[in-house]
Scaffold this motif. Structure first.
Motif, PDB file in Angstrom:
ATOM      1  N   ILE A  91       0.839  -1.200   0.000  1.00  0.00           N
ATOM      2  CA  ILE A  91       0.000   0.000   0.000  1.00  0.00           C
ATOM      3  C   ILE A  91       0.871   1.246   0.000  1.00  0.00           C
ATOM      4  N   ALA A  92       1.953   1.217   0.796  1.00  0.00           N
ATOM      5  CA  ALA A  92       2.863   2.367   0.851  1.00  0.00           C
ATOM      6  C   ALA A  92       3.393   2.697  -0.535  1.00  0.00           C
ATOM      7  N   MET A  93       3.771   1.665  -1.299  1.00  0.00           N
ATOM      8  CA  MET A  93       4.301   1.909  -2.638  1.00  0.00           C
ATOM      9  C   MET A  93       3.206   2.382  -3.595  1.00  0.00           C
ATOM     10  N   LEU A  94       1.979   1.883  -3.408  1.00  0.00           N
ATOM     11  CA  LEU A  94       0.880   2.304  -4.276  1.00  0.00           C
ATOM     12  C   LEU A  94       0.582   3.791  -4.115  1.00  0.00           C
ATOM     13  N   ILE A  95       0.772   4.330  -2.902  1.00  0.00           N
ATOM     14  CA  ILE A  95       0.414   5.732  -2.671  1.00  0.00           C
ATOM     15  C   ILE A  95       1.632   6.646  -2.592  1.00  0.00           C
ATOM     16  N   GLY A  96       2.819   6.108  -2.938  1.00  0.00           N
ATOM     17  CA  GLY A  96       3.996   6.956  -3.070  1.00  0.00           C
ATOM     18  C   GLY A  96       4.796   7.179  -1.808  1.00  0.00           C
ATOM     19  N   LEU A  97       4.643   6.299  -0.813  1.00  0.00           N
ATOM     20  CA  LEU A  97       5.413   6.431   0.426  1.00  0.00           C
ATOM     21  C   LEU A  97       6.682   5.592   0.347  1.00  0.00           C
ATOM     22  N   ILE A 108      -1.138   9.837  15.261  1.00  0.00           N
ATOM     23  CA  ILE A 108      -0.230   9.932  16.407  1.00  0.00           C
ATOM     24  C   ILE A 108       1.196   9.558  15.995  1.00  0.00           C
ATOM     25  N   ALA A 109       1.338   8.453  15.272  1.00  0.00           N
ATOM     26  CA  ALA A 109       2.681   8.007  14.856  1.00  0.00           C
ATOM     27  C   ALA A 109       3.312   8.996  13.885  1.00  0.00           C
ATOM     28  N   ALA A 110       2.536   9.508  12.936  1.00  0.00           N
ATOM     29  CA  ALA A 110       3.081  10.445  11.960  1.00  0.00           C
ATOM     30  C   ALA A 110       3.558  11.726  12.634  1.00  0.00           C
ATOM     31  N   LEU A 111       2.799  12.216  13.603  1.00  0.00           N
ATOM     32  CA  LEU A 111       3.208  13.423  14.327  1.00  0.00           C
ATOM     33  C   LEU A 111       4.450  13.156  15.168  1.00  0.00           C
ATOM     34  N   GLY A 119      11.132  13.402   8.587  1.00  0.00           N
ATOM     35  CA  GLY A 119      10.732  13.843   7.251  1.00  0.00           C
ATOM     36  C   GLY A 119       9.318  13.388   6.973  1.00  0.00           C
ATOM     37  N   LEU A 120       8.608  14.155   6.145  1.00  0.00           N
ATOM     38  CA  LEU A 120       7.189  13.898   5.935  1.00  0.00           C
ATOM     39  C   LEU A 120       6.913  12.517   5.355  1.00  0.00           C
ATOM     40  N   ARG A 121       7.676  12.124   4.324  1.00  0.00           N
ATOM     41  CA  ARG A 121       7.404  10.844   3.654  1.00  0.00           C
ATOM     42  C   ARG A 121       7.592   9.673   4.598  1.00  0.00           C
ATOM     43  N   GLU A 181       3.631  16.585  -2.656  1.00  0.00           N
ATOM     44  CA  GLU A 181       3.960  17.580  -3.670  1.00  0.00           C
ATOM     45  C   GLU A 181       4.363  18.900  -3.031  1.00  0.00           C
ATOM     46  N   ALA A 182       3.656  19.282  -1.955  1.00  0.00           N
ATOM     47  CA  ALA A 182       4.009  20.517  -1.253  1.00  0.00           C
ATOM     48  C   ALA A 182       5.389  20.403  -0.646  1.00  0.00           C
ATOM     49  N   ARG A 183       5.712  19.223  -0.107  1.00  0.00           N
ATOM     50  CA  ARG A 183       7.061  19.023   0.461  1.00  0.00           C
ATOM     51  C   ARG A 183       8.109  19.129  -0.633  1.00  0.00           C
ATOM     52  N   GLY A 184       7.817  18.487  -1.808  1.00  0.00           N
ATOM     53  CA  GLY A 184       8.775  18.552  -2.906  1.00  0.00           C
ATOM     54  C   GLY A 184       8.993  19.983  -3.384  1.00  0.00           C
ATOM     55  N   ALA A 185       7.904  20.754  -3.448  1.00  0.00           N
ATOM     56  CA  ALA A 185       8.019  22.145  -3.882  1.00  0.00           C
ATOM     57  C   ALA A 185       8.796  22.978  -2.891  1.00  0.00           C
TER      58      ALA A 185
END
Length: 314
Positions: free
Chosen positions: A113-119, A239-242, A248-250, A306-310
């Protein structure tokens, strides 16, 4: 082959729609039930075909990072879940199911799933593998300590089975990479993604065995269990993402995805004989957010990345 290519292109949407097959076709769910184990092993093999092994090695060479992420998934998440549930007056079987879910390792399909959504697929595979192999050491004592539930697990036998699944998946992936070649595998990436989606659908249908009957007999219970699943999954992800945002965001989003999408199929094999069906019912219903949320959140993931990349100049 065209079907696999189509599923690969529209993987998150196919998972969203396909998860209802097990409810709509209960006979199919019962028929697919014996395929749960093989589906887990095949998902891991396919994830290993798609992921960059050098990137996996880079993750493994950061042992403190791996240890922190695995510790959070196997220990931090269930402790946070248990603490939150002390504030709520939920039915006991639902409380047991939520704590056990949060103590489980990530689903093997989480890497796909991570690869399907670009993580970060490499990070997802490594953390999912380590968490799965170490889960027999953490889940039983947590279940006893937090819930008073004795999971009658033969520790070494259970770890041996898990290690065998991992070893076979690695061996199969290594052999296919040698025989087919990396350039050819990269050209078939869409078809491999489609096969991942197909196998995940088989798993989702199989674990829904018995849910349709309960939905007809006790719709209120199903509604409450389902609502809890749709709160618990994104809650654990957030919670984990925060917590791991400094990575890094990804990577933080990848850790969140793993923390919220837990391998309840693994726990089904560990539950003692005569376990409350309502606990098993939650494990089945919790598949719905696991399969539906990636499609719903895909636009958000894309905007954030995309915002992170920009902001970093690409």
């Amino acid at each position: 082959m065209p079907l696999l290519a189509f599923l690969g292109r529209h993987g998150t949407r196919a998972l969203f729609a396909g998860v209802f097959l097990g409810i709509a076709l209960p006979g199919l769910a019962a028929l697919f039930r014996p395929l749960l184990g093989p589906a887990v092993a095949l998902l891991l093999l396919l994830a290993l075909l798609r992921v960059d092994w050098q990137a996996m090695g880079a993750v493994v060479r950061r042992p403190w990072l791996c240890a922190a992420l695995v510790a959070w998934i196997l220990l931090g998440s269930p402790l946070v879940m248990w603490g939150c549930l002390q504030l709520l007056a939920l039915p006991q079987p639902l409380t047991v199911a939520l704590v056990l879910m949060s103590a489980a390792p990530p689903i093997v399909g989480g890497a796909a799933i991570a690869m399907l959504i670009g993580l970060d697929g490499a990070l997802a595979v490594v953390i999912a593998l380590f968490s799965t192999l170490l889960a027999p050491l953490s889940v039983p004592p947590l279940a006893l300590l937090l819930l008073g539930l004795d999971l009658q697990i033969g520790l070494f036998a259970f770890m041996g089975r898990l290690a065998a699944i991992v070893a076979l998946a690695f061996a199969g992936a290594w052999l296919l990479r040698r025989l087919v070649g990396l350039p050819r595998l990269r050209s078939l990436s869409g078809h491999i993604d489609g096969l991942v989606v197909l196998i995940m659908l088989v798993f989702a249908v199989a674990i829904m065995d018995g849910v349709t009957r309960t939905l007809l007999e006790r719709p209120g219970t199903v509604a409450l269990w389902l609502a809890a699943a749709f709160v618990a999954n994104p809650g654990l992800q957030l919670i984990a993402a925060l917590l791991f945002r400094p990575l890094g965001l990804r990577r933080a989003l990848t850790v969140g995805l793993l923390a919220g999408n837990c391998n309840m199929g693994l726990l089904l094999a560990a539950l003692p004989p005569g376990a409350d069906f309502d606990v098993v019912l939650y494990f089945a219903l919790a598949q719905l957010p696991m399969y539906m949320l990636p499609a719903l959140a895909l636009p958000l993931y894309r905007r954030l990345l995309e915002a992170r990349g920009a902001s970093t100049g690409g």
